[in-house]
Motif scaffolding. Structure first.
Motif, short mmCIF file in Angstrom:
data_model
loop_
_atom_site.label_atom_id
_atom_site.label_comp_id
_atom_site.label_asym_id
_atom_site.label_seq_id
_atom_site.Cartn_x
_atom_site.Cartn_y
_atom_site.Cartn_z
N GLU A 144 -57.26 -84.66 -29.55
CA GLU A 144 -57.89 -83.37 -29.87
C GLU A 144 -59.28 -83.60 -30.44
O GLU A 144 -59.49 -84.49 -31.26
N ILE A 145 -60.22 -82.80 -29.97
CA ILE A 145 -61.58 -82.84 -30.50
C ILE A 145 -61.85 -81.54 -31.26
O ILE A 145 -61.59 -80.45 -30.74
N VAL A 146 -62.34 -81.66 -32.47
CA VAL A 146 -62.71 -80.51 -33.29
C VAL A 146 -64.22 -80.56 -33.48
O VAL A 146 -64.77 -81.59 -33.91
N VAL A 147 -64.91 -79.46 -33.17
CA VAL A 147 -66.37 -79.41 -33.25
C VAL A 147 -66.79 -78.65 -34.50
O VAL A 147 -66.40 -77.49 -34.70
N ALA A 148 -67.58 -79.29 -35.34
CA ALA A 148 -68.08 -78.68 -36.57
C ALA A 148 -69.44 -78.03 -36.31
O ALA A 148 -70.23 -78.51 -35.49
N ARG A 149 -69.72 -76.94 -37.02
CA ARG A 149 -70.99 -76.22 -36.87
C ARG A 149 -71.86 -76.45 -38.10
O ARG A 149 -71.46 -77.09 -39.06
N GLY A 150 -73.04 -75.87 -38.06
CA GLY A 150 -73.91 -75.91 -39.23
C GLY A 150 -75.07 -76.87 -39.07
O GLY A 150 -75.15 -77.64 -38.12
N ASN A 151 -75.99 -76.82 -40.05
CA ASN A 151 -77.20 -77.65 -40.00
C ASN A 151 -77.10 -78.88 -40.89
O ASN A 151 -78.10 -79.50 -41.23
N ASP A 152 -75.88 -79.21 -41.34
CA ASP A 152 -75.66 -80.45 -42.09
C ASP A 152 -74.24 -80.94 -41.81
O ASP A 152 -73.56 -80.42 -40.90
#
Length: 352
Positions: A144-152
């Motif tokens: 499973e791949i989990v993608v994180a968001r945000g600018n840091d």
């Protein structure tokens, strides 16, 4: 004193030679090896844990990571897989993360990779820098791949530990240290109680051991160093420590829950029995009983007898009916009072 304790801790960590780890990448099995020996070695580590865990793992992503660290990472991933634990990591294709993912894949384990959206290639399903185990369907739903968001990287770090039961830290650079010390700080001040263990390959984390001991000697810590970070020499010892630590904690919590329930039941029994007995005596004295019909006090039996003698004779059926009514009324009143006392005791116990 500080220098003495530091030297002692370092010596204790490195005195015994570390267990020899398999090379990475692992060598193919020799065709001359006997089936008996392979069966024996696999049976030692292949038994799954009765309580599967979700374990977050930190480690290097550098392609120049030394071979001993890669061997430890591969052994960790494989150990987690064979024990039935989920391996959560940064999904890297090099360094300790790559070796860990290879080991978990070879053990047919469940692997969760957490990456930042920065490494998603133009909105496609291709992830730059991800290990090859996440690129196909051969994992059978175990990848499973989990993608994180945000600018840091804060969201990525949060997703790595989300739902985790424990943390294992392999040798790594500033990124690994950042993740390690952030979780160690949060544990130190009470934001979580996840066990954290560092795999101290070739004494890599000896300076961290010495730093914690120095801070403890200088009274800069709220907790003892062993309550903040734990150190083991091999991946196998690290996983075993986590399993034993969590099992002991669960047993302690269960014992405490049983003790609290027993204490609550005893208090309820004591409160209800004492109050209900007093209530029964009051109702009994008010309504009377078969032996002292209409009396308010058992000491007045003689006076009651005199009044009974002067009272006109009544049919026995009528007197029996009157006694039955009084008895039923007393029982109903006592039962109502007992029910109210039980309900009141339950509410007060819950309030505590």
């Amino acid at each position: 004193m500080t220098m003495t304790m530091t030297k002692t801790m370092t010596a204790a960590t490195t005195a015994e030679p570390a267990e020899e780890l398999p090379p990475f990448p692992p060598s193919p099995p020799s065709p001359t090896s006997t089936s008996a020996s392979s069966t024996s070695s696999s049976s030692v580590v292949a038994d799954p844990s009765p309580a599967p865990l979700r374990i977050c793992c930190y480690g290097s992503s550098s392609s120049r990571t030394p071979p001993p660290y890669l061997s430890a990472a591969y052994a960790l991933g494989r150990r987690l897989a064979l024990r039935g634990h989920t391996c959560v990591n940064g999904a890297g294709s090099s360094g300790c993360m790559a070796a860990m993912n290879a080991g978990a894949s070879d053990g047919n384990g469940t692997i969760v990779g957490v990456i930042h959206e920065k490494f998603v290639y133009e909105g496609s399903d291709w992830y730059e820098g991800c290990h090859e185990v996440f690129g196909g369907k051969e994992g059978g739903g175990r990848r499973e791949i989990v993608v994180a968001r945000g600018n840091d990287l804060q969201e990525r770090k949060r997703l790595l530990v989300e739902g985790a039961d424990a943390l294992v830290v392999l040798p790594g650079g500033p990124g690994t240290w950042d993740e390690l010390w952030e979780m160690a700080c949060a544990r130190h001040v009470g934001f979580h109680s996840l066990p954290i263990v560092c795999v101290n390959v070739d004494g890599y984390y000896d300076p961290f051991v010495a730093m914690l001991e120095r801070a403890h000697d200088d009274e800069l810590l709220y907790k003892h160093p062993k309550d903040i970070l734990h150190f083991e020499r091999t991946p196998e010892e690290a996983v075993r420590w986590i399993e034993d630590h969590l099992a002991a904690r669960t047993e302690k919590v269960e014992r405490g829950a049983i003790a609290r329930r027993t204490s609550m039941l005893k208090r309820m029994q004591s409160n209800v029995s004492g109050a209900s007995l007093a209530a029964w005596r009051r109702f009994e004295s008010f309504f009377g009983d078969d032996e002292n019909d209409g009396a308010f006090d058992r000491k007045g039996d003689d006076a009651n007898d005199d009044r009974e003698a002067s009272r006109p004779a009544e049919p026995s059926l009528a007197r029996g009916t009157e006694r039955g009514i009084r008895r039923d009324a007393a029982l109903f009143a006592a039962g109502t009072a007992l029910g109210l006392l039980v309900a009141s005791g339950t509410r007060s116990t819950r309030g505590r």
